[in-house]
Design a protein around this motif. Structure first.
Motif, short mmCIF file in Angstrom:
data_model
loop_
_atom_site.label_atom_id
_atom_site.label_comp_id
_atom_site.label_asym_id
_atom_site.label_seq_id
_atom_site.Cartn_x
_atom_site.Cartn_y
_atom_site.Cartn_z
N SER A 144 -4.22 -2.21 -8.70
CA SER A 144 -4.11 -0.93 -8.00
C SER A 144 -4.77 -0.96 -6.62
O SER A 144 -4.47 -0.12 -5.77
N PHE A 145 -5.68 -1.92 -6.37
CA PHE A 145 -6.36 -1.98 -5.08
C PHE A 145 -5.44 -2.47 -3.97
O PHE A 145 -5.64 -2.15 -2.81
N VAL A 146 -4.47 -3.29 -4.33
CA VAL A 146 -3.55 -3.85 -3.33
C VAL A 146 -2.26 -3.03 -3.37
O VAL A 146 -1.51 -3.09 -4.34
N ASP A 147 -2.01 -2.29 -2.30
CA ASP A 147 -0.84 -1.42 -2.26
C ASP A 147 0.36 -2.21 -1.74
O ASP A 147 0.38 -2.65 -0.58
N LYS A 148 1.36 -2.38 -2.59
CA LYS A 148 2.54 -3.19 -2.25
C LYS A 148 3.27 -2.64 -1.03
O LYS A 148 3.64 -3.38 -0.12
N THR A 149 3.46 -1.32 -1.00
CA THR A 149 4.19 -0.71 0.12
C THR A 149 3.46 -0.92 1.44
O THR A 149 4.08 -1.27 2.45
N SER A 150 2.15 -0.75 1.44
CA SER A 150 1.36 -0.96 2.66
C SER A 150 1.45 -2.41 3.13
O SER A 150 1.59 -2.68 4.33
N MET A 151 1.39 -3.35 2.18
CA MET A 151 1.49 -4.76 2.55
C MET A 151 2.85 -5.08 3.14
O MET A 151 2.97 -5.87 4.08
N GLU A 152 3.90 -4.47 2.63
CA GLU A 152 5.24 -4.70 3.16
C GLU A 152 5.37 -4.11 4.56
O GLU A 152 5.99 -4.71 5.45
N ILE A 153 4.79 -2.92 4.78
CA ILE A 153 4.82 -2.30 6.11
C ILE A 153 4.07 -3.17 7.12
O ILE A 153 4.54 -3.41 8.24
N ILE A 154 2.91 -3.68 6.73
CA ILE A 154 2.12 -4.54 7.61
C ILE A 154 2.89 -5.81 7.93
O ILE A 154 2.92 -6.27 9.09
N THR A 155 3.54 -6.41 6.94
CA THR A 155 4.34 -7.62 7.16
C THR A 155 5.46 -7.37 8.16
O THR A 155 5.69 -8.16 9.09
#
Length: 470
Positions: free
Chosen positions: A68-79
């Motif tokens: 839960s600490f690593v937000d998949k959507t946020s990581m995709e947006i950053i990528t």
């Protein structure tokens, strides 16, 4: 009372959410770099620290309760945005390359890049089309994500993975396109680094190449940082701030342009194919707008409107390098294997056959195109076509530490012909997932274009044989 309420409003997930994700990326990258420095195997394998950092975050996510600490959507947006920002920074640079490469060699290198992308797409489709046809659980066009992951990296793998996921969902097919594409990109880094180093050592044992001991080199930062007539550090605005503002302003132009495109009536093809792809082309548009902004600024200098040099190549290199490091960490961290379990077989087949095809095709073509520096050309191209351009440069430095052959220049200068030749292929990649028939048409077009490009690369050999017969 108002101060207390304000402090409470700052202590919300909305305020700190994205910063937490960047903090996780920073920790992963620092730990990945430390691990690579301390573990001899990782250092010798030339696997990027960013990929190791992303893998560490994946391991962290596997711990119960930590996902839960690593937000998949946020990581995709950053990528997604790191890809565009990195290309903008590269495009803004004032290129001062003393080319050792002829124009034809640059065109041939760009053609080799584009033809390898197409080959990877063909190999991918030859895996996923039969598997779908015979009832296996895979989206028929998924194989087209191979060149996006291997050839383009995590940013494009994510962009097109999301597009493919949406197309599959519209046809009632469940397909984790983003995870599939990002996993291919992560595998590509491993393929380029590990296989590249293994092959390099095989050639060394056979006496065909000599490997220089790789040392961390300190470049002449003062000379690169303080170019002729540049704005001084004592200005009221920091020099780095100027570079960041130029990059962000240029990237903002990409958003405005894409937003305008979406408002146009472009017909059926434009609505169904071009418009959805435009947001995925943020890296390409960023490159074009970066060149445009640089051209305008150079025009202002000639007109004496600008009296100083505002573009700093050294700082722009640092911005692009940081953006790509963040992109790799975030892209790897965004992978969710929970949605990926049913696609292990097609994934393994696509990645394995793609690696084999890329290795042998690039090796054969480099032997013909670069007869005087075959292996330098191979390692630079193989590293780039499975990872990024920086991976190609890292491999090249092992056998050509001073860049004495034209291989490094070929790698840098081939970008323009590769983009020109590869753009129609990108349109095919966007057209393919729209239907079963569109995928078959895309496969046929890819085979035809690949044959044409390969014939062009082998033209001297073919004509030479014909002349001998004459």
């Amino acid at each position: 009372m108002n101060t207390i309420l304000m402090v409470k409003s700052f202590a919300t997930p909305e305020v700190w959410g994205m910063l937490i994700q960047f903090g996780i990326i920073a920790i992963g990258l620092l730990l990945g770099n430390a691990l690579r420095m301390k573990v001899p195997f990782l250092r010798k394998s030339l696997i990027p620290s960013a990929l190791i950092g992303g893998a560490l975050i994946l391991i962290f996510k596997a711990i119960p309760g930590m996902n839960s600490f690593v937000d998949k959507t946020s990581m995709e947006i950053i990528t997604y945005h790191a890809l565009g920002i990195g290309f903008v920074a590269l495009a803004l640079k004032n290129n001062r390359i003393e080319s050792k490469s002829s124009t034809m060699k640059v065109i041939e290198t760009g053609t080799l890049t584009a033809s390898t992308y197409i080959l990877q797409g063909i190999v991918g489709l030859l895996v996923t089309i039969p598997m779908f046809y015979f009832g296996k659980k895979i989206f028929y066009a998924a194989g087209l994500l191979l060149p996006m992951g291997y050839g383009q990296g995590p940013g494009q793998a994510l962009n097109f993975g999301v597009i493919y996921m949406n197309y599959a969902a519209d046809q009632g097919i469940t397909f984790p396109g983003a995870d599939f594409g990002l996993s291919i990109a992560a595998t590509g880094f491993i393929v380029g680094s590990v296989i590249g180093v293994i092959y390099m050592n095989i050639l060394r044992k056979k006496g065909k190449i000599s490997i220089s001991e790789l040392k961390e080199r300190q470049i002449n930062t003062l000379q690169d940082y303080e170019g002729e007539n540049e704005i001084p550090d004592t200005e009221s605005v920091d020099k780095m701030s100027i570079q960041l503002c130029l990059v962000i302003f240029t990237y903002f132009l990409v958003f405005l342009f894409n937003n305008w495109i979406q408002s146009l009536d472009l017909g059926t093809f434009g609505t169904n194919t071009l418009k959805p792809l435009m947001w995925g082309f943020n890296f390409l548009l960023g490159t074009l707008f970066g060149i445009f902004v640089k051209w305008v600024m150079n025009g202002f200098k000639k007109a004496k409107i600008l009296k100083r040099e505002y573009i700093n190549n050294y700082l722009l290199n640092r911005i692009s390098g940081s953006a790509f490091d963040v992109m790799i960490v975030a892209g790897t961290a965004a992978i969710n294997f929970a949605e990926f379990r049913g696609f292990a077989l097609p994934f393994v087949l696509v990645c394995t056959l793609g690696a084999v095809a890329t290795f042998f095709y690039v090796n054969v073509m480099c032997k013909h195109i670069f007869p005087n520096y075959r292996y330098e050309g191979f390692f630079s191209m193989f590293g780039m076509l499975t990872g990024t351009a920086s991976n190609g440069m890292i491999l090249l430095r092992e056998i050509d530490p001073k860049f004495e052959t034209p291989a490094a220049n070929n790698l840098v200068l081939q970008t323009l012909p590769a983009v020109v030749l590869g753009f129609p292929v990108l349109l095919l990649v966007g057209y393919g997932p729209q239907s079963w028939e569109a995928t078959l048409i895309t496969l046929g077009c890819c085979i035809a274009v690949f044959t044409l490009f390969t014939l062009f690369l082998l033209r001297s050999k073919i004509f030479k044989k014909k002349c001998k017969k004459c």
